[in-house]
Motif scaffolding. Structure first.
Motif, short mmCIF file in Angstrom:
data_model
loop_
_atom_site.label_atom_id
_atom_site.label_comp_id
_atom_site.label_asym_id
_atom_site.label_seq_id
_atom_site.Cartn_x
_atom_site.Cartn_y
_atom_site.Cartn_z
N TYR A 153 2.24 1.56 -3.63
CA TYR A 153 1.13 1.91 -4.77
C TYR A 153 0.72 2.91 -4.71
O TYR A 153 0.37 4.21 -5.66
CB TYR A 153 0.34 0.39 -4.94
N LEU B 58 -5.07 -3.78 -8.29
CA LEU B 58 -5.15 -3.56 -6.99
C LEU B 58 -6.17 -5.04 -6.21
O LEU B 58 -6.44 -4.61 -5.12
CB LEU B 58 -5.64 -1.64 -6.11
N TYR C 118 0.43 -1.33 -0.38
CA TYR C 118 -0.05 0.03 -0.37
C TYR C 118 1.10 1.11 -0.02
O TYR C 118 0.33 2.27 -0.69
CB TYR C 118 -0.82 -0.12 1.17
#
Length: 262
Positions: free
Chosen positions: A98, A252, A95
């Protein structure tokens, strides 16, 4: 520390280094925009430079402070988020990685858009205004954010999985997207057309994740379509890298499902 640990540490700090450089060039005493206008009585247009700095960022004389504030926040987050990967030894925190890529892309988008927004605002206050162009300070800030993205991609090279099998699969899906780009269904009501070129790119994102999809869709497929569309290479960073690279957002779901399984 082993060589792999040193390499990972360096890659975690590189985005922060380029973020600081981008902020210094964008908001320092460097050329951010070039304004072109024709003064009264002059035969030819002249150019004047416009520079931003952090002190005048929220000044009403600059105008549109929210745009510059968003750019500043996005560049900063793009450099800071990869540092959190150092806190977890067993694996890279997806997380944060990204998030760094997304915020850097947002910074690049608004760096390009800031010229148009600034142009539409300054045109009302400058007589005989002609145009505004990105200066080298803004261009370097865009370059720094782009390099920051590549350094983050290098950080997650193992997760991208660039092996022979994945490269061959990507080549087939990119070729399919390239062909589907030319098979268009006209829309009589609006006068436009639609195609299914994004479908193979979505498959890449779902199978390989957002980082791999960004490389395949934004950098590679985006370059191919840019060269064949005929709009010029100047449109490549915004219309193609950002446009087709955003297909990686579908990946995702891959990350979320894998984390839930673990």
């Amino acid at each position: 520390m082993s060589k792999d640990q040193i390499k990972r540490t360096v890659l975690c700090f590189l985005p922060l280094v380029f973020a600081i450089a981008g902020i210094l060039f964008m908001f320092g005493n460097t050329l951010s925009y070039t304004i072109k206008y024709v003064p009264d009585g002059a035969q030819e247009a002249i150019k004047e430079t416009f520079s931003l700095n952090l002190v005048s960022l929220f000044s009403t004389s600059v105008g549109l402070p929210w745009v510059y504030a968003l750019i500043l926040i996005s560049i900063s987050l793009g450099g800071i988020l990869p540092l959190f990967c150092l806190l977890k030894k067993d694996k890279i925190n997806d997380y944060f990685v990204y998030g760094s890529i997304i915020t850097s892309l947002i910074a690049i988008c608004f760096l390009f858009m800031s010229k148009e927004i600034y142009c539409s605002t300054i045109a009302y206050s400058i007589e005989n205004f002609k145009s505004a162009e990105l200066g080298w300070g803004s261009a370097v800030a865009i370059l720094c954010s782009t390099i920051s993205i590549f350094s983050v991609l290098a950080l997650i090279n193992e997760k991208i999985g660039l092996n022979t099998k994945s490269i061959a699969e990507d080549a087939l899906l990119i070729a399919a997207a390239f062909v589907l780009n030319f098979i268009k269904v006209p829309l009589a009501a609006t006068g436009g057309s639609v195609n299914l070129q994004l479908l193979p790119l979505f498959i890449i994102a779902l199978r390989r994740g957002p980082a791999h999809a960004f490389v395949a869709s934004g950098l590679i497929y985006g370059l191919l379509t840019c060269l064949t569309d005929g709009y010029g290479f100047a449109t490549y960073p915004f219309d193609y890298i950002i446009g087709f690279g955003s297909a990686g957002i579908v990946g995702l779901f891959n990350v979320i499902l894998n984390n839930e399984e673990k």
